[in-house]
Structures are given as C-alpha cells and as structure tokens.
Design a protein around this motif. Structure first.
Motif, short mmCIF file in Angstrom:
data_model
loop_
_atom_site.label_atom_id
_atom_site.label_comp_id
_atom_site.label_asym_id
_atom_site.label_seq_id
_atom_site.Cartn_x
_atom_site.Cartn_y
_atom_site.Cartn_z
N TYR A 71 0.86 10.12 6.44
CA TYR A 71 0.56 9.51 5.15
C TYR A 71 -0.94 9.36 4.94
O TYR A 71 -1.74 9.41 5.88
N SER A 72 -1.29 9.19 3.69
CA SER A 72 -2.67 8.88 3.31
C SER A 72 -2.65 7.94 2.13
O SER A 72 -1.74 7.99 1.29
N MET A 73 -3.65 7.06 2.07
CA MET A 73 -3.82 6.13 0.94
C MET A 73 -5.31 6.08 0.61
O MET A 73 -6.13 5.84 1.49
N THR A 74 -5.63 6.35 -0.66
CA THR A 74 -7.02 6.40 -1.11
C THR A 74 -7.16 5.56 -2.38
O THR A 74 -6.32 5.67 -3.28
N ALA A 75 -8.21 4.74 -2.44
CA ALA A 75 -8.36 3.81 -3.56
C ALA A 75 -9.75 3.91 -4.18
O ALA A 75 -10.75 4.09 -3.48
N TRP A 76 -9.79 3.76 -5.52
CA TRP A 76 -11.03 3.77 -6.29
C TRP A 76 -11.12 2.48 -7.10
O TRP A 76 -10.12 2.04 -7.69
N ARG A 77 -12.28 1.87 -7.14
CA ARG A 77 -12.47 0.70 -8.00
C ARG A 77 -12.26 1.10 -9.46
O ARG A 77 -12.58 2.22 -9.85
N HIS A 78 -11.71 0.19 -10.24
CA HIS A 78 -11.54 0.47 -11.66
C HIS A 78 -12.90 0.82 -12.28
O HIS A 78 -13.90 0.13 -12.06
N MET A 83 -15.65 8.80 -9.09
CA MET A 83 -16.66 8.70 -8.05
C MET A 83 -15.99 8.69 -6.67
O MET A 83 -14.78 8.90 -6.55
N ASP A 84 -16.76 8.44 -5.63
CA ASP A 84 -16.20 8.37 -4.29
C ASP A 84 -15.28 7.15 -4.16
O ASP A 84 -15.56 6.09 -4.72
N PRO A 85 -14.17 7.28 -3.43
CA PRO A 85 -13.29 6.12 -3.23
C PRO A 85 -13.97 5.06 -2.37
O PRO A 85 -14.86 5.36 -1.59
N PHE A 86 -13.53 3.81 -2.54
CA PHE A 86 -14.10 2.73 -1.71
C PHE A 86 -13.22 2.45 -0.50
O PHE A 86 -13.62 1.70 0.40
N HIS A 87 -12.03 3.08 -0.46
CA HIS A 87 -11.14 2.90 0.69
C HIS A 87 -10.36 4.18 0.93
O HIS A 87 -9.88 4.82 -0.01
N ASP A 88 -10.21 4.54 2.22
CA ASP A 88 -9.48 5.74 2.58
C ASP A 88 -8.86 5.53 3.95
O ASP A 88 -9.53 5.08 4.88
N ARG A 104 3.16 1.76 12.61
CA ARG A 104 2.13 2.30 11.72
C ARG A 104 0.91 2.63 12.58
O ARG A 104 0.28 1.74 13.16
N ASN A 105 0.62 3.91 12.67
CA ASN A 105 -0.51 4.40 13.46
C ASN A 105 -1.56 4.88 12.47
O ASN A 105 -1.40 5.94 11.86
N VAL A 106 -2.63 4.11 12.26
CA VAL A 106 -3.53 4.36 11.14
C VAL A 106 -5.00 4.28 11.57
O VAL A 106 -5.36 3.48 12.44
N VAL A 107 -5.81 5.14 10.97
CA VAL A 107 -7.26 5.06 11.13
C VAL A 107 -7.90 4.92 9.76
O VAL A 107 -7.46 5.53 8.79
N PHE A 108 -8.92 4.08 9.69
CA PHE A 108 -9.66 3.83 8.46
C PHE A 108 -11.03 4.49 8.57
O PHE A 108 -11.62 4.53 9.65
N GLY A 109 -11.54 4.95 7.43
CA GLY A 109 -12.83 5.62 7.41
C GLY A 109 -13.99 4.76 7.84
O GLY A 109 -15.08 5.27 8.10
#
Length: 205
Positions: A71-78, A83-88, A104-109
């Motif tokens: 899985y992947s989850m990517t977020a952008w400020r409103h 622009m570049d996401p603030f969370h990935d 849940r086996n997860v790594v954050f940028g």
C-alpha cells in the motif's frame, strides 16, 4: 481489542479483514494536528489524500502463512495539490489468520519505520495498528535527528471500513518535543472513498 461489525462481503476472504481495502482511494477531508516549527505553534492543517492497496503473493515464514497488501498513502495540503506532498508512506498490510493478527509494516519518508499490529478477527471492520519503541514485536525506529528532537514514544492507529463503503483512519503519535520541553500528540484523521477496484483478471503492477 478489535471491533467486529456487519459486512456485506460474503464468501471466502483469504485477506481476512483486509479484503474491503483492495483498490484505490481518495479523500479530501483530512485533518493534521501537529506542532509547526516555523510558527512555534500547534495547529490544524487540512489535506487531500490518495491511497492504494494491492494484493501481494502469499508470504511464508516456515509454518506461518501471511496474506496481504502492499500500500501507499500520499497527502497534499489543501491548495498545494499541484506541489510536492507533505506526507508520503509505503508499506504492507498483512493478515496472519492462524494467529489472528493484523500487521502494518510501514516506512515514512521522514526516516521512520514502524511494525505495528494487534489481534483481529477475519470479519472485523475496525483494525488497530499499535507500536511502542523497544517492543520486540511491534516497535518503532526513527532517525537520529528525530530521536533527539521529536522522539516517538507511542504509535496508535486504526483503520475502519464504514457501513457506506468509505474507509476512515486515525493516526496518533505521542512525541517528546524538545522545542516545547514536553510531550504532545500529533494526530491525523481522514475518510476516503474508493475510486478504482482491482479484479483478479487485471494485471496489477
């Protein structure tokens, strides 16, 4: 404790409680509550998010069998969607049917890695993914800079499949912030709707 709710999905579910997550999702009602270094204040930030959950081949560890999703989850400020996401984040969600565990086996940028999980049943609609630094099974690792300035003391997260077919999550990090000289919670919540389903006949890259 995991929460069991009614499910419209019938028949075999090799992915157990992860089954309803398969697909691509979008959500525009995210709220991030966190400390902002530039303004030296804690405030809320609204965000738009995309998420993808795709089945992976069966994983075997000796006699242990795991079914799961990458899985992947990517977020952008409103206002910053172009622009570049603030969370990935990227990772795996795993179902250990024999031991009734979701993982849940997860790594954050940002230089953080988490292995989180809890007990769950095959039809549960709320899944808990919790971890504590130093725990031999469900723990947290972070880079040296964060360890010294914004140390994670606890990771608490849950995924919920709602009756209307949407997917909601909460994420709560307990941080020891040197800038504040105290501990605070960094929380994120969002509700996403599915925009694409994956079918076994499709090629999934």
């Amino acid at each position: 404790m995991s929460t069991t709710g009614s499910s419209h999905i019938q028949g075999p579910q090799k992915l157990g409680p992860l089954t309803p997550l398969v697909g691509e999702w979008e959500g525009n009602v995210g709220v991030d509550l966190s400390y902002h270094n530039l303004t030296d204040e804690t405030s809320e930030t609204g965000y738009f998010e995309k998420a993808s959950f795709k089945p992976i081949p069966i994983q075997e560890n000796g006699k242990q069998t795991l079914w799961g999703l990458n899985y992947s989850m990517t977020a952008w400020r409103h206002g910053e969607e172009a622009m570049d996401p603030f969370h990935d984040e990227i990772g795996f969600l795993l179902w250990d049917r024999e031991n009734s565990q979701v993982i849940r086996n997860v790594v954050f940028g940002r230089g953080i890695a988490v292995l989180a999980g809890s007990t769950a049943g095959p039809r549960d609609t709320t899944l808990h993914f919790n971890a504590t630094p130093g725990d031999p099974c469900y723990g947290v690792l972070q880079n040296k800079y964060l360890k010294e300035r914004a140390e994670i003391k606890e990771f608490i997260s849950s995924f919920t499949i709602n009756e209307d077919g949407t997917f909601s999550y909460t994420s709560d990090l307990l941080l020891r912030l040197v800038a504040l000289g105290a501990e605070m919670r960094h929380t994120d919540v969002n509700t996403l709707h599915r925009v694409k389903r994956f079918h076994p006949s499709e090629e999934i890259n």
